[in-house]
Write a protein that holds these residues in place. Structure first.
Motif, PDB file in Angstrom:
ATOM      1  N   GLU A   1       0.834  -1.208   0.000  1.00  0.00           N
ATOM      2  CA  GLU A   1       0.000   0.000   0.000  1.00  0.00           C
ATOM      3  C   GLU A   1       0.870   1.260   0.000  1.00  0.00           C
ATOM      4  O   GLU A   1       0.565   2.241  -0.704  1.00  0.00           O
ATOM      5  N   GLU A   2       1.963   1.256   0.787  1.00  0.00           N
ATOM      6  CA  GLU A   2       2.841   2.427   0.800  1.00  0.00           C
ATOM      7  C   GLU A   2       3.507   2.621  -0.559  1.00  0.00           C
ATOM      8  O   GLU A   2       3.616   3.754  -1.054  1.00  0.00           O
ATOM      9  N   GLU A   3       3.956   1.522  -1.177  1.00  0.00           N
ATOM     10  CA  GLU A   3       4.595   1.624  -2.485  1.00  0.00           C
ATOM     11  C   GLU A   3       3.631   2.161  -3.535  1.00  0.00           C
ATOM     12  O   GLU A   3       4.000   2.975  -4.391  1.00  0.00           O
ATOM     13  N   ALA A   4       2.360   1.717  -3.464  1.00  0.00           N
ATOM     14  CA  ALA A   4       1.354   2.208  -4.417  1.00  0.00           C
ATOM     15  C   ALA A   4       1.118   3.708  -4.228  1.00  0.00           C
ATOM     16  O   ALA A   4       0.997   4.466  -5.205  1.00  0.00           O
ATOM     17  N   ALA A   5       1.057   4.151  -2.951  1.00  0.00           N
ATOM     18  CA  ALA A   5       0.832   5.582  -2.681  1.00  0.00           C
ATOM     19  C   ALA A   5       1.992   6.430  -3.198  1.00  0.00           C
ATOM     20  O   ALA A   5       1.782   7.498  -3.785  1.00  0.00           O
ATOM     21  N   ILE A   6       3.227   5.952  -3.011  1.00  0.00           N
ATOM     22  CA  ILE A   6       4.397   6.698  -3.471  1.00  0.00           C
ATOM     23  C   ILE A   6       4.435   6.748  -5.004  1.00  0.00           C
ATOM     24  O   ILE A   6       4.756   7.783  -5.600  1.00  0.00           O
ATOM     25  N   LEU A   7       4.056   5.626  -5.657  1.00  0.00           N
ATOM     26  CA  LEU A   7       4.004   5.616  -7.121  1.00  0.00           C
ATOM     27  C   LEU A   7       2.975   6.601  -7.658  1.00  0.00           C
ATOM     28  O   LEU A   7       3.131   7.163  -8.751  1.00  0.00           O
ATOM     29  N   LEU A   8       1.909   6.839  -6.875  1.00  0.00           N
ATOM     30  CA  LEU A   8       0.871   7.790  -7.296  1.00  0.00           C
ATOM     31  C   LEU A   8       1.234   9.230  -6.969  1.00  0.00           C
ATOM     32  O   LEU A   8       0.429  10.141  -7.200  1.00  0.00           O
ATOM     33  N   GLY A   9       2.421   9.428  -6.347  1.00  0.00           N
ATOM     34  CA  GLY A   9       2.900  10.784  -6.126  1.00  0.00           C
ATOM     35  C   GLY A   9       2.807  11.292  -4.709  1.00  0.00           C
ATOM     36  O   GLY A   9       3.109  12.470  -4.460  1.00  0.00           O
ATOM     37  N   ALA A  10       2.356  10.454  -3.759  1.00  0.00           N
ATOM     38  CA  ALA A  10       2.241  10.908  -2.363  1.00  0.00           C
ATOM     39  C   ALA A  10       3.633  11.055  -1.751  1.00  0.00           C
ATOM     40  O   ALA A  10       4.543  10.278  -2.042  1.00  0.00           O
ATOM     41  N   SER A  11       3.789  12.063  -0.890  1.00  0.00           N
ATOM     42  CA  SER A  11       5.059  12.239  -0.191  1.00  0.00           C
ATOM     43  C   SER A  11       5.184  11.210   0.923  1.00  0.00           C
ATOM     44  O   SER A  11       4.207  10.531   1.276  1.00  0.00           O
ATOM     45  N   GLY A  12       6.390  11.103   1.477  1.00  0.00           N
ATOM     46  CA  GLY A  12       6.606  10.131   2.551  1.00  0.00           C
ATOM     47  C   GLY A  12       5.760  10.430   3.777  1.00  0.00           C
ATOM     48  O   GLY A  12       5.165   9.519   4.374  1.00  0.00           O
ATOM     49  N   TRP A  13       5.678  11.712   4.166  1.00  0.00           N
ATOM     50  CA  TRP A  13       4.889  12.100   5.334  1.00  0.00           C
ATOM     51  C   TRP A  13       3.394  11.852   5.105  1.00  0.00           C
ATOM     52  O   TRP A  13       2.676  11.374   5.989  1.00  0.00           O
ATOM     53  N   LYS A  14       2.909  12.193   3.884  1.00  0.00           N
ATOM     54  CA  LYS A  14       1.501  11.970   3.567  1.00  0.00           C
ATOM     55  C   LYS A  14       1.174  10.481   3.527  1.00  0.00           C
ATOM     56  O   LYS A  14       0.100  10.055   3.974  1.00  0.00           O
ATOM     57  N   THR A  15       2.114   9.682   3.014  1.00  0.00           N
ATOM     58  CA  THR A  15       1.912   8.231   2.989  1.00  0.00           C
ATOM     59  C   THR A  15       1.809   7.679   4.404  1.00  0.00           C
ATOM     60  O   THR A  15       0.961   6.825   4.692  1.00  0.00           O
TER      61      THR A  15
END
Length: 288
Positions: free
Chosen positions: A176-190
C-alpha cells in the motif's frame, strides 16, 4: 475447515472428561492466583472503613507517589511512542545492514533483570560513575532523583510499542505504501494516510501494555530511586514502605490503585483485541 473437522463437528476429539478437567484446572488457577488476591486486596483496604481508606490514599506521600508514577509512565509512553514508530518503520520498510542486530537490541530489556539494569545506571550515572561525575559537576542529578526514575521506567518499557508495531507492520507488508508513493504521495503523507490508520489498533495496544508496565515497575526504579519519601517514591515503592512499617491497611489501600489500573488495562486489552479480530475477519472476507 478440513474434512476431518467437518465430519467430527469439532477440531477436538479428546474425551469429554479431559476437556472438562483442563477447563476446570484453568478456572481453578484463575480463582486462586488472580481473583482471590484481587478480592483480598480490596477487602483488606476497606476493613477499617471508608475514612481510613480515603486518608491512606490522600495523605501527602501517597499523592506524591501517584504523581511521580504518572510522570514516569507518561514520559515512558511518549518516548516509546516516538521510538516505537520510528523503529518499526525502519525495520519493516527498509533494508539495511544491522537490521537483525537492531531488532535484537529492542528486545534487550526482556532478557535483562530490571534490578541489574538499575545497578548499571548507578555505575554509569551515580556519584562515582564516569558520566555521573560530569552530570553532578553540571548540577544535573540523575540517580536518586526524578530523571533516574524516568530513565529506569523507559528502559523496562522499551520493547512494548516497538515490538507490537514491528509484528503488525511485517504482516501488512509494503504494497500500500509503495502504491501511494508511485501515485505521487510524499513520505509524510503516505505515513499519515496509509501507515498510521493501518497500525492504530496495534499502537493503542502497545500504549496500554507500556502504561501498565510503567505504572507497576518496581525493580529498576527501586534501585535508582533512593526511597526518598515524597520525592522519589513511586506507588509500588510507597506500598513496600507502608507494608514494612506494618501499616497493612494503608498499604492495601494504596494497592487498590495498582489493582484498579490492572483491571482497566485488561479491559482495554480485551476491547482492542476484539476490534482487531473483527477487522481481520472483515479483511479476510473481502480478500475472498
Amino acid at each position: 475447515m478440513s474434512q476431518a473437522v467437518k465430519r467430527n463437528g469439532s477440531a477436538l476429539t479428546e474425551p469429554a472428561f479431559v476437556r472438562y478437567t483442563l477447563i476446570g484446572f484453568v478456572f481453578l488457577m484463575f480463582v486462586l492466583l488472580l481473583f482471590t488476591p484481587l478480592v483480598f486486596i480490596f477487602a483488606t483496604a476497606f476493613r477499617d472503613g471508608w475514612d481510613v481508606y480515603v486518608r491512606s490514599v490522600t495523605e501527602p506521600n501517597a499523592l506524591a507517589a501517584v504523581k511521580l508514577t504518572l510522570v514516569a509512565a507518561v514520559s515512558a509512553v511518549v518516548f516509546n511512542l516516538i521510538f516505537g514508530i520510528a523503529a518499526a518503520w525502519a525495520v519493516t520498510k527498509f533494508r539495511f545492514k544491522g537490521k537483525n542486530f537492531l531488532t535484537a537490541l529492542i528486545d534487550l530489556p526482556f532478557s535483562v533483570s530490571p534490578v541489574i539494569a538499575g545497578l548499571v545506571f548507578i555505575l554509569l550515572l551515580g556519584n562515582h560513575g564516569p558520566l555521573g561525575r560530569w552530570l553532578i559537576a553540571n548540577d544535573f542529578k540523575v540517580i536518586f532523583a526524578v530523571p533516574g526514575i524516568i530513565l529506569a521506567t523507559v528502559f523496562v518499557t522499551f520493547p512494548f510499542i516497538a515490538r507490537e508495531l514491528i509484528s503488525l507492520m511485517q504482516e501488512q507488508g509494503t504494497e500500500e505504501e509503495e502504491a501511494a508513493i508511485l501515485l505521487g504521495a510524499s513520505g509524510w503523507k503516505t505515513f499519515l494516510r496509509i501507515t498510521l490508520p493501518n497500525i492504530k489498533i496495534g499502537l493503542f495496544y502497545g500504549i496500554v501494555l507500556c502504561s501498565a508496565r510503567a505504572i507497576g515497575e518496581f525493580g529498576a526504579v527501586s534501585v535508582v530511586s533512593g526511597h526518598i519519601r515524597g520525592m522519589t517514591n513511586t506507588v509500588p515503592l510507597h506500598i513496600e514502605i507502608l507494608y514494612n512499617e506494618y501499616q497493612f491497611t494503608a498499604a492495601f489501600a494504596v494497592s487498590t490503585i495498582l489493582a484498579s489500573t490492572a483491571v482497566i488495562t485488561l479491559t482495554a486489552k480485551r476491547v482492542l483485541e476484539n476490534i482487531s479480530e473483527r477487522k481481520r475477519a472483515v479483511k479476510h472476507e473481502n480478500n475472498h
